[in-house]
Scaffold this active site. Structure first.
Site, short mmCIF file in Angstrom:
data_model
loop_
_atom_site.label_atom_id
_atom_site.label_comp_id
_atom_site.label_asym_id
_atom_site.label_seq_id
_atom_site.Cartn_x
_atom_site.Cartn_y
_atom_site.Cartn_z
N SER A 208 0.83 -1.20 0.00
CA SER A 208 0.00 0.00 0.00
C SER A 208 0.87 1.25 0.00
O SER A 208 2.09 1.18 0.08
CB SER A 208 -0.91 0.00 1.22
N LYS A 209 0.19 2.37 -0.08
CA LYS A 209 0.82 3.69 -0.06
C LYS A 209 1.79 3.84 1.11
O LYS A 209 2.80 4.51 0.99
CB LYS A 209 -0.32 4.70 0.10
N ARG A 210 1.45 3.19 2.22
CA ARG A 210 2.32 3.30 3.40
C ARG A 210 3.69 2.68 3.16
O ARG A 210 4.65 2.98 3.82
CB ARG A 210 1.65 2.64 4.61
#
Ligand code: GLU
Length: 442
Positions: A208-210
């Site tokens: 994910s973006k994280r």
């Protein structure tokens, strides 16, 4: 032989995740490899999320990556009549029935009647998959508000588009049993299915973006090359069967097959990707590198020979275009930022400035000022002082570039030239105070 037709059928949400783009890529590669057609369908029935801007983001991502569909995109939202006609056909044939789902006042939903037999199919990635009749239940295909459900729209549109191969994320594997029942009830040939494993992070969780850049737009903004992203995404879950890791789009097309797609999750490795991007950058013509330097650092255009020398020195360090201003800015200005942590660690260390002063004296006499002569001078001095060459290399690097990393120091020195190098060292000696004095008033 029927022509192979694949499709990419995203639900536009405003961002295009690399997992989605890899689905698009595998569809494109499979179609191109087999001289078939690659199609595109916007599953844009969620009017809240599928805004015109969200749709445009998908089109932009495909265009940037060069995954051009062979026919104009089909918009699912415009095919509602066809979906409802199919539901009516199923009702008529007794393969669906109306049911009041209890939403009083809203009318009845249309429910698909499962055939009551086991369903088996051979997934091109996962192998034979089977589901027993008793584990599958009838399901809604048109909601009581009259809107078609994903399963119905998806299958009706794939039939309409003559899709022969459905290559998609493995979050749809379970849906496939219902989809097959729908194809059969609608008397349509069942396509070949291939479900691709997820992209995960180092902990095995969905990427994910994280975890870093996760959307195609991020890669574009950060100066990565579309060909490198295609290359790396292709290798996430597939391999050409030999040890090649850097492949052009044409080489990917030639080598691609579904048999070599792995069924286990694929881990996105940012460093590996950077390496692949760097390799693609190196294959670009010098003119393109010059252009990127001048765009990032306008004064880089003042001296073409010097610029070429910088490009050569930085060649194996620049992994993406956005590295240029950060990593090579110091070549073109005396006003370069100094990494404070590195200054504290390397220059405010007892003896460091002393050594640097001695090197300054030695460099002033070093003619010619080349990669070899600067290295010999520095090593001789280290020997004479009984220190490691690294004790001189690190402080010098920070003095002349402000950075704790970069290309080989001696390459850098040769490109900068003696005057710049000695002036920078001198300035450093004058501005940095040794540790003992660091608390003294400035
Ligand atoms: N719109 C679905 C998704 O984005 C794709 C379904 C499919 O490819 O069949 O997950």
């Amino acid at each position: 032989m029927t022509t192979i037709r694949t499709r990419f059928a995203p639900s536009p949400t405003g961002n295009v995740h690399i997992g989605n783009m890899r689905v698009a890529l595998y569809n494109w590669l499979y179609a191109r490899h087999n001289r078939g057609q690659f199609l595109m369908r916007m599953e844009d029935t969620d009017r809240e999320r599928s805004t015109p801007a969200a749709v445009q983001t998908v089109l932009d991502a495909l265009e940037w990556l060069g995954l051009t569909p062979d026919e104009p995109p089909v918009y699912q939202s415009q095919r509602r009549t066809a979906h409802l006609e199919a539901a009516a056909q199923l009702l008529e044939a007794g393969q669906a029935y109306k049911q009041d789902k209890g939403d009083t006042g809203k009318g009845e939903a249309i429910v698909f009647r499962m055939p009551g037999t086991d369903i088996t199919f051979t997934d091109q990635v996962k192998g034979a998959l089977h589901k027993a009749a008793q584990d599958m239940q009838d399901f809604v295909i048109v909601r009581s508000d009259g809107s078609p459900v994903f399963h119905l729209a998806n299958v009706v549109d794939d039939i309409f588009m003559n899709v022969t191969h459905v290559i998609r994320g493995d979050d749809h594997t379970e849906n496939t049993f219902r989809h097959i029942a729908l194809y059969q009830a609608l008397n349509a040939p069942v396509p070949v299915f291939a479900h691709l494993p997820m992209i995960v992070n180092a902990q095995g969780k969905p990427y994910s973006k994280r975890d870093g850049d996760a959307f195609v737009g991020d890669f574009r903004t950060n100066g990565y090359l579309p060909a490198a992203l295609l290359n790396y995404l292709a290798l996430l879950g597939w391999s050409p069967g030999d040890d090649r890791e850097v492949l052009t789009p044409d080489e990917l097309i030639a080598a691609f097959s579904l048999e070599r797609v792995q069924s286990s999750a694929a881990q996105f490795d940012q460093r590996k990707f950077e390496w692949v991007n760097g390799e693609h950058l190196r294959q670009l013509p010098q003119s393109m590198h010059r252009e990127q330097y001048i765009q990032a650092i306008p004064q880089a255009g003042n001296n073409p020979a010097y610029l070429d020398a910088v490009i050569a020195a930085m060649e194996d360090r620049v992994k993406k275009w956005s590295d240029i201003p950060v990593m090579a800015g110091f070549f073109f200005t005396e006003d370069y930022p100094c990494d404070e942590k590195a200054v504290n660690k390397r220059l405010r260390k007892p003896g460091a400035l002393d050594l640097l002063a001695a090197l300054h004296t030695a460099f002033a006499k070093c003619t010619p000022f080349t990669e070899e002569s600067t290295e010999a001078t520095l090593r001789d001095l280290a020997d004479a002082r009984g220190v490691k060459p690294a004790d001189l290399i690190h402080p010098t690097r920070i003095a002349v570039s402000g950075l704790p990393f970069g290309p080989s120091l001696f390459k850098m020195l040769a490109v900068l030239g003696r005057d710049r190098v000695t002036q920078r060292i001198e300035r450093t000696l004058n501005t940095i105070k040794p540790q003992e004095d660091s608390n003294a008033p400035q």
